[in-house]
Design a protein around this motif. Structure first.
Motif, PDB file in Angstrom:
ATOM      1  N   CYS A  95     -67.588  28.522   5.501  1.00 32.51           N
ATOM      2  CA  CYS A  95     -68.651  27.801   5.747  1.00 32.51           C
ATOM      3  C   CYS A  95     -68.526  26.535   5.132  1.00 32.51           C
ATOM      4  N   ASP A 124     -74.022  26.184   6.638  1.00 28.45           N
ATOM      5  CA  ASP A 124     -73.760  26.482   8.088  1.00 28.45           C
ATOM      6  C   ASP A 124     -72.509  27.145   8.075  1.00 28.45           C
ATOM      7  N   LEU A 125     -72.420  27.643   9.269  1.00 28.81           N
ATOM      8  CA  LEU A 125     -71.030  28.120   9.834  1.00 28.81           C
ATOM      9  C   LEU A 125     -70.394  26.503  10.472  1.00 28.81           C
ATOM     10  N   ALA A 144     -72.323  35.028   2.592  1.00 31.58           N
ATOM     11  CA  ALA A 144     -72.660  33.814   3.607  1.00 31.58           C
ATOM     12  C   ALA A 144     -73.871  34.128   4.516  1.00 31.58           C
ATOM     13  N   VAL A 175     -76.749  31.341   4.844  1.00 35.78           N
ATOM     14  CA  VAL A 175     -76.669  30.312   5.936  1.00 35.78           C
ATOM     15  C   VAL A 175     -78.150  29.921   6.505  1.00 35.78           C
ATOM     16  N   HIS A 223     -76.806  32.183  13.095  1.00 33.07           N
ATOM     17  CA  HIS A 223     -75.622  32.093  12.421  1.00 33.07           C
ATOM     18  C   HIS A 223     -75.334  33.446  11.572  1.00 33.07           C
TER      19      HIS A 223
END
Length: 155
Positions: free
Chosen positions: A35, A47-48, A130, A134, A139
């Protein structure tokens, strides 16, 4: 295979969102996923890795370029697992609709000198962390889909 576009986010009435073709990816290493932590002071977020397509780039080309620019990771897109539309406002206030291909990615190498986005930091997170952290619902959906596909592969 054609994927339906899944819509995420709450559009504000009367606001025009600029469509932005994008590619984002999930790369796994030792059970963790890559990430980016985007530094915005007290408004920082995860974020990814990924972002907008430049010119005539394919999604796979944009994915590889964005991973390298944001994280220093050299990746290869493996499979597109879905397509999403995420409405949101950039930190500048600009309203966008990311029209994204979401990919699984294979890590080919790491070159920290290739990272050019100073406000992006690579972090390897447990998938459930994650999922909770996110910024975009799109995502989170992608991580959920990836987790379920991994679980099904193990069954």
């Amino acid at each position: 295979m054609a994927f339906p576009v899944l819509a995420f986010g709450q559009a504000e009435p009367g606001v025009v969102y600029r469509d932005r073709p994008c590619a984002f990816g999930i790369a796994e290493r030792d059970g963790l996923i890559a990430c980016v932590r985007v530094d915005r002071g007290d408004r920082s977020y995860f974020d990814l890795p990924g972002g907008a397509l430049d010119g005539d780039e394919s999604e796979a080309e944009a994915l590889a370029r964005e991973f390298l620019e944001e994280t220093g990771l050299a990746v290869r897109g493996l499979n597109r697992i879905g397509r999403t539309a995420q409405v949101f406002r950039r930190s500048t206030g600009e309203p966008l609709r990311n029209l994204s291909g979401v990919w699984t990615a294979e890590v080919l190498g790491y070159d920290p000198g290739s990272k050019v986005e100073a406000d992006h930091d690579l972090v390897w997170l447990e998938p459930l962390v994650a999922l909770a952290q996110v910024r975009h619902e799109a995502h989170a959906w992608a991580i959920t889909l990836w987790l379920r596909s991994r679980q099904n592969a193990l069954a």
